[in-house]
Design an enzyme around this catalytic site. Structure first.
Site, PDB file in Angstrom:
ATOM      1  N   LYS A  21     -13.270  12.422  98.540  1.00 27.83           N
ATOM      2  CA  LYS A  21     -13.805  13.255  97.356  1.00 27.83           C
ATOM      3  C   LYS A  21     -12.670  14.879  97.384  1.00 27.83           C
ATOM      4  CE  LYS A  21     -17.121  16.693  98.850  1.00 27.83           C
ATOM      5  NZ  LYS A  21     -17.105  17.835  97.848  1.00 27.83           N
ATOM      6  N   ARG A 118     -19.512  31.726  97.508  1.00 27.74           N
ATOM      7  CA  ARG A 118     -18.130  31.605  97.021  1.00 27.74           C
ATOM      8  C   ARG A 118     -17.237  31.693  95.968  1.00 27.74           C
ATOM      9  NH1 ARG A 118     -19.496  25.861  97.938  1.00 27.74           N
ATOM     10  NH2 ARG A 118     -16.828  25.528  98.175  1.00 27.74           N
TER      11      ARG A 118
HETATM   12  C1  EPZ Z   1     -12.718  23.334  99.396  1.00 27.08           C
HETATM   13  O1  EPZ Z   1     -13.660  24.235  98.935  1.00 27.08           O
HETATM   14  C2  EPZ Z   1     -13.437  22.169  99.435  1.00 27.08           C
HETATM   15  N1  EPZ Z   1     -13.980  21.763  98.480  1.00 27.08           N
HETATM   16  C3  EPZ Z   1     -14.868  22.212 101.082  1.00 27.08           C
HETATM   17  O2  EPZ Z   1     -15.388  21.284 100.955  1.00 27.08           O
HETATM   18  C4  EPZ Z   1     -14.062  22.703 102.302  1.00 27.08           C
HETATM   19  O3  EPZ Z   1     -15.055  23.507 102.923  1.00 27.08           O
HETATM   20  C5  EPZ Z   1     -13.107  24.330 101.952  1.00 27.08           C
HETATM   21  O4  EPZ Z   1     -12.114  24.121 101.096  1.00 27.08           O
HETATM   22  C6  EPZ Z   1     -12.234  24.918 103.336  1.00 27.08           C
HETATM   23  O5  EPZ Z   1     -11.935  23.332 103.340  1.00 27.08           O
HETATM   24  C7  EPZ Z   1     -13.552  21.215  97.027  1.00 27.08           C
HETATM   25  O6  EPZ Z   1     -12.045  20.921  98.072  1.00 27.08           O
HETATM   26  C8  EPZ Z   1     -13.589  20.240  96.491  1.00 27.08           C
HETATM   27  P1  EPZ Z   1     -12.458  27.524  99.637  1.00 27.08           P
HETATM   28  P2  EPZ Z   1     -12.921  25.903  98.556  1.00 27.08           P
HETATM   29  O7  EPZ Z   1     -11.042  28.585  98.526  1.00 27.08           O
HETATM   30  O8  EPZ Z   1     -12.362  25.499  97.953  1.00 27.08           O
HETATM   31  C9  EPZ Z   1     -13.496  32.301 100.318  1.00 27.08           C
HETATM   32  C10 EPZ Z   1     -17.570  20.260 101.052  1.00 27.08           C
HETATM   33  O9  EPZ Z   1     -18.421  19.844 101.832  1.00 27.08           O
HETATM   34  N2  EPZ Z   1     -12.796  32.514  98.605  1.00 27.08           N
HETATM   35  O10 EPZ Z   1     -10.846  27.387 100.975  1.00 27.08           O
HETATM   36  O11 EPZ Z   1     -14.164  26.310  97.746  1.00 27.08           O
HETATM   37  C11 EPZ Z   1     -14.586  31.408 100.414  1.00 27.08           C
HETATM   38  O12 EPZ Z   1     -15.651  31.851  99.829  1.00 27.08           O
HETATM   39  C12 EPZ Z   1     -16.539  20.983 100.768  1.00 27.08           C
HETATM   40  O13 EPZ Z   1     -16.878  18.876 100.876  1.00 27.08           O
HETATM   41  C13 EPZ Z   1     -12.433  33.635  98.137  1.00 27.08           C
HETATM   42  O14 EPZ Z   1     -13.403  34.766  98.652  1.00 27.08           O
HETATM   43  O15 EPZ Z   1     -12.712  26.791  99.996  1.00 27.08           O
HETATM   44  C14 EPZ Z   1     -14.650  30.990 101.535  1.00 27.08           C
HETATM   45  O16 EPZ Z   1     -15.099  31.575 102.532  1.00 27.08           O
HETATM   46  C15 EPZ Z   1     -17.348  22.982 100.845  1.00 27.08           C
HETATM   47  N3  EPZ Z   1     -12.491  34.006  97.363  1.00 27.08           N
HETATM   48  C16 EPZ Z   1     -13.619  30.881 102.238  1.00 27.08           C
HETATM   49  O17 EPZ Z   1     -12.315  31.014 101.455  1.00 27.08           O
HETATM   50  C17 EPZ Z   1     -11.501  33.158  96.538  1.00 27.08           C
HETATM   51  O18 EPZ Z   1     -11.300  32.936  95.284  1.00 27.08           O
HETATM   52  C18 EPZ Z   1     -12.256  29.311 101.891  1.00 27.08           C
HETATM   53  O19 EPZ Z   1     -12.474  28.808 100.672  1.00 27.08           O
HETATM   54  C19 EPZ Z   1     -12.182  31.520  97.213  1.00 27.08           C
HETATM   55  C20 EPZ Z   1     -12.447  31.606  98.090  1.00 27.08           C
END
Ligand code: EPZ
Length: 411
Positions: A21, A118
């Site tokens: 996914k 998020r």
């Molecule tokens: C990806 O989400 C995955 N989703 C998530 O999987 C996964 O948990 C996550 O990466 C971490 O590995 C997809 O790839 C579609 P991040 P993403 O940006 O990209 C903060 C699942 O169950 N952040 O790495 O949204 C954020 O709030 C899903 O399959 C900011 O602060 O994750 C979080 O605390 C859930 N500002 C941390 O970084 C931003 O602009 C990690 O988020 C972006 C993120």
């Protein structure tokens, strides 16, 4: 939808995982940046992927789905998706490429969800560094490419998977702009996105390390690309087998992507990784401590499932969640089934050797619902899970696959 989960499962069987996914979503978004036909194989049949495809169709792309294959063709794109409610977080990945292709993009804010607020600040700050003007309304983000920098250095304050992917896709079609992303995410899905972009003529190197360099080209061509197996799906079924002391063979694995299995083996798990498969044998687990971290650390997407494992292991385990601020929603549901879990700041202490009892449960997030499904399958009696349909977002053919390893779900 309420699912009945038959307890006291004997976990035994063989399954094949589907396309990942979290690789399919950025790659489908990246088809926006192409200018010739793209054929993707092993596109998982998941509602999140269907949602991304429907957003691309609303932007004007020509897409046809045939089983797990899909073809994509960019026609006359419309950058205004402000009326399209984005049910998925990954929709933010459309903003940069759509703005470049149409001169102006409007996108409604991606939903937050049960695991955290998020934010998208890392995405938007990166686009600003790439020369975009970003205007943030109450409900809509507007992006407009204003100037075309030659050399761009972007340091991500956090190795965000989505922000890394979003900026890779956008920078790949900024002709003659050289962009270097630092402190970027190293997940296998980021490498998969680089491989897809380069298969369509992009010039991206460094994915899998903390520094990615993108030399922009005028346009991407087409591609015929097969998506990697879903490592989190693998991890979920491995944990189900280990928690149930069962024996399961899982096919469709890319061994280099399932580094977390080394950790599970250290707990006493008997897990063998072959060329494209994993074999789990019955084993008694010792208590453990895990802290979720960006790749190559223990994946946050397996943390709820690992909590169930901790309930069955010998002793008291400690689990710390460092990625999302609210990813212990499964604890309350597990306590309904008799789990003994102590909440600390962003950690939990889990008492082991528990026997779950059947209960009426509520699914609120994808991985949490996977976790309580595993626990319910091992509980005494028949449990009911409300909102079970959340599983169709991220686990392809989940009822059939669970049945193949001895877990009976009745919808
Ligand atoms: C990806 O989400 C995955 N989703 C998530 O999987 C996964 O948990 C996550 O990466 C971490 O590995 C997809 O790839 C579609 P991040 P993403 O940006 O990209 C903060 C699942 O169950 N952040 O790495 O949204 C954020 O709030 C899903 O399959 C900011 O602060 O994750 C979080 O605390 C859930 N500002 C941390 O970084 C931003 O602009 C990690 O988020 C972006 C993120």
């Amino acid at each position: 939808m309420i699912a009945k989960v038959i307890g006291n499962s004997k976990i035994y069987g063989e399954i094949e995982v589907g396309g990942a996914k979290n690789a399919a979503l950025p790659i489908v978004a990246a088809t926006l940046a192409t200018s010739r036909k793209v054929i993707l194989e092993r596109v998982p049949n998941l509602s999140d992927v269907k949602e991304m495809i429907s957003m691309l169709e609303k932007a004007g792309m020509n897409i046809s789905l045939n089983g797990n294959s899909a073809s994509f063709f960019v026609k006359n794109l419309d950058g205004n998706l402000s009326e399209v409610s984005s049910k998925i977080r990954a929709s933010i990945l459309l903003l940069g490429p759509l703005a470049l292709k149409t001169g102006h993009a409007f996108l409604s804010y991606p939903g937050g969800c049960a695991i955290g607020k998020r934010p998208v600040d890392l995405h938007l700050n990166g686009l600003r560094k790439l020369g975009f003007k970003i205007s943030m309304g109450d409900k809509v983000i507007e992006a407009t490419p204003i100037h075309h920098p030659k050399d761009v250095q972007i340091y991500l304050d956090f190795p965000s998977v989505g922000a890394t992917e979003h900026l890779m896709i956008t920078a790949s079609i900024m002709n003659e702009t050289t962009t270097v992303l630092s402190n970027c995410a190293r997940e296998p899905e980021v490498i998969e996105l680089q491989d897809f972009l380069n298969s369509a003529g992009a010039k991206v190197i460094g994915a899998g390390t903390t520094k990615i360099k993108i030399v922009g080209v005028p346009r991407l061509s087409g591609s015929h690309f097969k998506i990697m197996g879903d490592r989190i799906e693998v991890g979920t079924y491995v944990i189900a087998a280990m928690a149930g002391e069962g024996e399961v063979t899982i096919k469709g694995v890319k061994p280099s992507t399932v580094n977390f299995l080394n950790f599970l083996c250290k707990l006493g798990g008997d897990v063998k990784v072959g060329e494209h498969f994993v074999i789990v044998k019955p084993s008694r687990l010792s208590a453990f401590n895990i802290s979720t971290a960006p790749y190559p650390g223990f994946p946050t997407d397996l943390q709820p499932q690992a909590t169930v494992l901790a309930c069955k292991a010998n002793g008291i385990s400690k689990i710390t969640e460092n990625i999302f601020e609210n990813r212990f929603g499964h604890v309350r549901e597990l306590e309904k089934m008799g789990a003994k879990i102590e909440r600390l700041e962003n950690s939990i202490k889990v008492k082991g050797s528990r026997q779950f009892k059947a209960a009426r449960l509520l699914g609120k997030d994808l991985r949490e619902t996977a976790a309580i499904t595993i626990a319910a399958a091992l509980a005494d009696g028949v449990s009911e899970i409300e909102n079970f349909e959340i599983m169709f977002r991220g686990y392809e053919n989940v009822i059939e696959k669970l049945d193949r390893i001895g877990i009976k779900i009745v919808m």
